[in-house]
Design a protein around this motif. Structure first.
Motif, PDB file in Angstrom:
ATOM      1  N   PRO A 374       1.248   2.672   7.559  1.00 37.32           N
ATOM      2  CA  PRO A 374      -0.026   2.143   8.066  1.00 37.32           C
ATOM      3  C   PRO A 374      -1.129   3.188   8.172  1.00 37.32           C
ATOM      4  O   PRO A 374      -2.294   2.876   7.876  1.00 37.32           O
ATOM      5  N   LEU A 375      -0.807   4.413   8.596  1.00 36.66           N
ATOM      6  CA  LEU A 375      -1.848   5.429   8.747  1.00 36.66           C
ATOM      7  C   LEU A 375      -2.366   5.894   7.398  1.00 36.66           C
ATOM      8  O   LEU A 375      -3.576   5.992   7.171  1.00 36.66           O
ATOM      9  N   ILE A 376      -1.461   6.193   6.475  1.00 38.36           N
ATOM     10  CA  ILE A 376      -1.890   6.682   5.161  1.00 38.36           C
ATOM     11  C   ILE A 376      -2.584   5.574   4.383  1.00 38.36           C
ATOM     12  O   ILE A 376      -3.560   5.826   3.658  1.00 38.36           O
ATOM     13  N   SER A 377      -2.124   4.335   4.534  1.00 35.35           N
ATOM     14  CA  SER A 377      -2.804   3.214   3.889  1.00 35.35           C
ATOM     15  C   SER A 377      -4.231   3.075   4.407  1.00 35.35           C
ATOM     16  O   SER A 377      -5.147   2.716   3.662  1.00 35.35           O
ATOM     17  N   THR A 378      -4.431   3.349   5.690  1.00 32.66           N
ATOM     18  CA  THR A 378      -5.780   3.331   6.245  1.00 32.66           C
ATOM     19  C   THR A 378      -6.685   4.302   5.507  1.00 32.66           C
ATOM     20  O   THR A 378      -7.822   3.976   5.147  1.00 32.66           O
ATOM     21  N   LEU A 379      -6.186   5.511   5.260  1.00 28.81           N
ATOM     22  CA  LEU A 379      -6.973   6.501   4.524  1.00 28.81           C
ATOM     23  C   LEU A 379      -7.222   6.058   3.094  1.00 28.81           C
ATOM     24  O   LEU A 379      -8.333   6.219   2.557  1.00 28.81           O
ATOM     25  N   LYS A 380      -6.193   5.513   2.470  1.00 30.36           N
ATOM     26  CA  LYS A 380      -6.329   5.075   1.077  1.00 30.36           C
ATOM     27  C   LYS A 380      -7.481   4.095   0.928  1.00 30.36           C
ATOM     28  O   LYS A 380      -8.320   4.238   0.022  1.00 30.36           O
ATOM     29  N   TYR A 381      -7.550   3.114   1.795  1.00 33.84           N
ATOM     30  CA  TYR A 381      -8.588   2.098   1.682  1.00 33.84           C
ATOM     31  C   TYR A 381      -9.926   2.591   2.216  1.00 33.84           C
ATOM     32  O   TYR A 381     -10.975   2.242   1.670  1.00 33.84           O
ATOM     33  N   ALA A 382      -9.919   3.401   3.230  1.00 33.10           N
ATOM     34  CA  ALA A 382     -11.174   3.944   3.750  1.00 33.10           C
ATOM     35  C   ALA A 382     -11.859   4.845   2.728  1.00 33.10           C
ATOM     36  O   ALA A 382     -13.083   4.909   2.663  1.00 33.10           O
ATOM     37  N   LEU A 383     -11.053   5.541   1.910  1.00 32.17           N
ATOM     38  CA  LEU A 383     -11.607   6.433   0.892  1.00 32.17           C
ATOM     39  C   LEU A 383     -11.839   5.725  -0.438  1.00 32.17           C
ATOM     40  O   LEU A 383     -12.236   6.354  -1.419  1.00 32.17           O
ATOM     41  N   GLY A 384     -11.585   4.425  -0.475  1.00 36.72           N
ATOM     42  CA  GLY A 384     -11.850   3.659  -1.688  1.00 36.72           C
ATOM     43  C   GLY A 384     -10.899   3.948  -2.820  1.00 36.72           C
ATOM     44  O   GLY A 384     -11.268   3.889  -3.992  1.00 36.72           O
ATOM     45  N   LEU A 385      -9.646   4.239  -2.487  1.00 35.33           N
ATOM     46  CA  LEU A 385      -8.664   4.635  -3.500  1.00 35.33           C
ATOM     47  C   LEU A 385      -7.725   3.499  -3.877  1.00 35.33           C
ATOM     48  O   LEU A 385      -6.730   3.734  -4.567  1.00 35.33           O
ATOM     49  N   GLN A 386      -8.023   2.285  -3.469  1.00 34.57           N
ATOM     50  CA  GLN A 386      -7.065   1.206  -3.679  1.00 34.57           C
ATOM     51  C   GLN A 386      -6.886   0.832  -5.145  1.00 34.57           C
ATOM     52  O   GLN A 386      -5.868   0.249  -5.523  1.00 34.57           O
ATOM     53  N   ASN A 387      -7.843   1.176  -6.007  1.00 28.73           N
ATOM     54  CA  ASN A 387      -7.724   0.790  -7.413  1.00 28.73           C
ATOM     55  C   ASN A 387      -7.444   1.960  -8.342  1.00 28.73           C
ATOM     56  O   ASN A 387      -7.418   1.802  -9.552  1.00 28.73           O
ATOM     57  N   THR A 388      -7.236   3.157  -7.797  1.00 28.48           N
ATOM     58  CA  THR A 388      -7.055   4.308  -8.661  1.00 28.48           C
ATOM     59  C   THR A 388      -5.712   4.325  -9.356  1.00 28.48           C
ATOM     60  O   THR A 388      -5.499   5.079 -10.292  1.00 28.48           O
ATOM     61  N   SER A 389      -4.770   3.511  -8.894  1.00 31.90           N
ATOM     62  CA  SER A 389      -3.423   3.562  -9.457  1.00 31.90           C
ATOM     63  C   SER A 389      -3.192   2.520 -10.543  1.00 31.90           C
ATOM     64  O   SER A 389      -2.148   2.517 -11.163  1.00 31.90           O
ATOM     65  N   CYS A 390      -4.158   1.615 -10.770  1.00 28.42           N
ATOM     66  CA  CYS A 390      -3.909   0.571 -11.761  1.00 28.42           C
ATOM     67  C   CYS A 390      -4.201   1.075 -13.153  1.00 28.42           C
ATOM     68  O   CYS A 390      -5.066   1.926 -13.355  1.00 28.42           O
ATOM     69  N   THR A 391      -3.487   0.579 -14.116  1.00 27.74           N
ATOM     70  CA  THR A 391      -3.656   0.964 -15.511  1.00 27.74           C
ATOM     71  C   THR A 391      -3.884  -0.289 -16.337  1.00 27.74           C
ATOM     72  O   THR A 391      -2.996  -1.129 -16.450  1.00 27.74           O
ATOM     73  N   PRO A 392      -5.091  -0.462 -16.926  1.00 27.03           N
ATOM     74  CA  PRO A 392      -5.352  -1.664 -17.694  1.00 27.03           C
ATOM     75  C   PRO A 392      -4.542  -1.668 -18.982  1.00 27.03           C
ATOM     76  O   PRO A 392      -4.252  -0.617 -19.539  1.00 27.03           O
ATOM     77  N   PRO A 393      -4.152  -2.852 -19.465  1.00 25.78           N
ATOM     78  CA  PRO A 393      -3.407  -2.909 -20.714  1.00 25.78           C
ATOM     79  C   PRO A 393      -4.268  -2.463 -21.882  1.00 25.78           C
ATOM     80  O   PRO A 393      -5.480  -2.678 -21.896  1.00 25.78           O
ATOM     81  N   ALA A 394      -3.644  -1.818 -22.868  1.00 22.74           N
ATOM     82  CA  ALA A 394      -4.384  -1.384 -24.043  1.00 22.74           C
ATOM     83  C   ALA A 394      -4.976  -2.578 -24.787  1.00 22.74           C
ATOM     84  O   ALA A 394      -6.101  -2.557 -25.263  1.00 22.74           O
ATOM     85  N   GLN A 395      -4.212  -3.683 -24.890  1.00 23.54           N
ATOM     86  CA  GLN A 395      -4.691  -4.898 -25.533  1.00 23.54           C
ATOM     87  C   GLN A 395      -3.766  -6.038 -25.146  1.00 23.54           C
ATOM     88  O   GLN A 395      -2.547  -5.919 -25.269  1.00 23.54           O
ATOM     89  N   PRO A 396      -4.306  -7.159 -24.660  1.00 24.06           N
ATOM     90  CA  PRO A 396      -3.437  -8.295 -24.347  1.00 24.06           C
ATOM     91  C   PRO A 396      -2.728  -8.786 -25.601  1.00 24.06           C
ATOM     92  O   PRO A 396      -3.324  -8.866 -26.663  1.00 24.06           O
ATOM     93  N   ILE A 397      -1.440  -9.102 -25.480  1.00 22.84           N
ATOM     94  CA  ILE A 397      -0.682  -9.542 -26.647  1.00 22.84           C
ATOM     95  C   ILE A 397      -0.286 -11.002 -26.534  1.00 22.84           C
ATOM     96  O   ILE A 397       0.387 -11.538 -27.393  1.00 22.84           O
ATOM     97  N   ALA A 398      -0.699 -11.655 -25.465  1.00 28.35           N
ATOM     98  CA  ALA A 398      -0.425 -13.069 -25.307  1.00 28.35           C
ATOM     99  C   ALA A 398      -1.566 -13.697 -24.530  1.00 28.35           C
ATOM    100  O   ALA A 398      -2.270 -12.999 -23.801  1.00 28.35           O
TER     101      ALA A 398
END
Length: 463
Positions: A374-398
């Motif tokens: 809970p504490l570290i998650s608070t920092l993650k969202y307060a610092l706007g880091l919630q989307n830094t871990s996502c990786t978009p697909p190179a190209q949709p295949i379906a």
């Protein structure tokens, strides 16, 4: 259809780039594996998307060379490497070499001669490359424990020589340069004799200021572990014991704000009051508080141990002048104080947050009823880091099918986002959701459980 897929890919890419340039650096301690029961923690319990940087604490030194300490360090190193694989190498890992538990003597001897420093630096390069760490973190305070004043200059020489060796090795091996960070003191009595701040700042990539342990059971009165501001009645050296003063001291004396990382503790210090009826800040104490059942150290409780204390009926107070909570025998931090400090960090343009330690937060989510970490998650969202871990697909295949009403039917736009600017919008009557408008297309997305969408930061945050 192809046009829609390209827009969807762009939307996913933009969503991934909504994160910030802030860093969230979390220490893992290799002795957490020995805590009993629910307190036991190893790298496989780390959420690889939680922090931007993970520091393994600690490595040691023998014969002027870096070395392991625990019998299974190498196995745990491999687990750290696996965490990086889960983040497509966006996660950076560091190895910290300590100087507190085994004292200043080995470091003082190592930095004292060019030959010893060369031996040490060569061993570090080999060690980091072998176990695939990205950086070395120095956890050594040259001004502490009566270390000789000349060691501060020797430390700068060591860091300079290491920086130059890292650059040379990177060019020769055609690899990314290894980096250097350091955990540094926040108390003026250790900063002034221990660091030549402008010179040191030239060669360190980041500076982790340990803005905690300002007060504890080694004193004869109660005090907050990591207050943002000084207590109104503090005088003399006590007036310097706050996050605000320490961070500004480093900045005002030559450390660039973009290199400074603010320390956040996921633990508190406990006391035994001399007079149980006097529960104020600064009240006299007789000794350290009892050890927690998991951390087993007198005067020290992990956040999850503090939650248990609160559940058992302890009275929680808020010290408004310092923006931190306390109970009648524990000075600590909670979600509210972490969020306030994170906003202060951003307002003052510091580079990010450093947490000691990931294994002291409520990592299992079973003690505090606030979710996992809970504490570290608070920092993650307060610092706007919630989307830094996502990786978009190179190209949709379906073909990709979105829920009804979640997108518009054409680039002209329909539904919620028709005619609206490209940005995020709150969803009426659903604080957990938000609209992502892109070229007239409408995407409805959800925040994680227990979080709400905040228009003040265009991010998911604690309510």
């Amino acid at each position: 259809y192809a046009f829609f897929l390209s827009l969807l890919g762009l939307a996913l890419l933009l969503n991934c780039q909504l994160g910030s340039a802030y860093l969230l650096t979390c220490y893992f301690t290799n002795w957490a594996q020995y805590r009993p029961g629910l307190g036991r923690f190893k790298p496989d319990g780390i959420d690889p998307h939680l922090c931007t940087h993970l520091i393994y604490a600690f490595a040691g030194m023998s014969n002027n060379e870096i070395t392991t300490i625990e019998w299974n360090d190498v196995t745990l190193y491999q687990a750290f490497k696996g965490l990086k694989n889960n983040r497509s190498n966006q996660l950076k890992t560091l190895l910290a070499i300590e100087g507190w538990n085994f004292g200043t003597a080995p470091f003082t001897a190592m930095v004292s001669t060019p030959e010893n420093r060369k031996t040490f630096i060569a061993s570090v390069i080999k060690f980091l490359r072998q176990y695939e760490f990205d950086r070395l973190d120095f956890d050594w305070e040259p001004g502490s424990r009566g270390a000789l004043l000349r060691t501060s200059t020797s430390f700068i020489i060591l860091v300079q020589e290491m920086h130059e060796a890292f650059e040379q090795e990177a060019k020769q091996a055609n690899k990314s340069r290894l980096m250097i960070t350091s955990a540094v003191a926040a108390g003026i009595s250790n900063i002034q004799p221990g660091y030549e701040i402008p010179q040191l700042s030239q060669y360190l990539d980041y500076i982790h200021v340990m803005t905690y342990d300002f007060h504890g059971s080694w004193e004869s009165y109660t005090g907050e572990n990591s207050p943002l501001y000084k207590y109104p009645s503090d005088t003399g050296t006590n007036a310097y014991l706050s996050v605000e003063y320490a961070m500004n001291y480093w900045k005002d004396n030559g450390a660039p704000a973009e290199k400074l990382i603010v320390g956040f503790p996921t633990y508190g210090h406990t006391f035994i009051l001399s007079n149980p009826s006097n529960t104020s800040i600064g009240a006299p104490t007789s000794s350290a508080g009892p050890a927690g059942p998991y951390t087993r150290q007198a005067g020290f409780w992990a956040y999850y141990e503090i939650c248990t204390f609160l559940k058992n009926g302890a009275t929680q107070e808020w010290e408004a002048s310092q923006e931190v909570p306390y109970t009648y025998q524990v000075g600590y931090d909670n979600i509210k104080s972490f969020n306030i400090k994170a906003q202060w960090l951003k307002q003052n343009n510091f580079r990010g947050a450093m947490v000691w330690a990931i294994d002291l937060d409520d990592f299992s989510g079973t003690f505090c009823n606030q979710g996992e970490f809970p504490l570290i998650s608070t920092l993650k969202y307060a610092l706007g880091l919630q989307n830094t871990s996502c990786t978009p697909p190179a190209q949709p295949i379906a073909p990709i099918t979105l829920p009804p009403g979640s997108r518009s039917s054409s680039s002209g736009g329909s539904g919620f986002c028709a005619g609206k600017a490209k940005r995020l919008y709150p969803v009426a009557n659903n604080s957990n959701a938000f609209w992502h408008c892109l070229n007239g297309l409408t995407y409805q997305q959800q925040c994680q459980a227990m979080l709400v969408f905040s228009t003040s930061c265009d991010c998911c945050n604690w309510a």
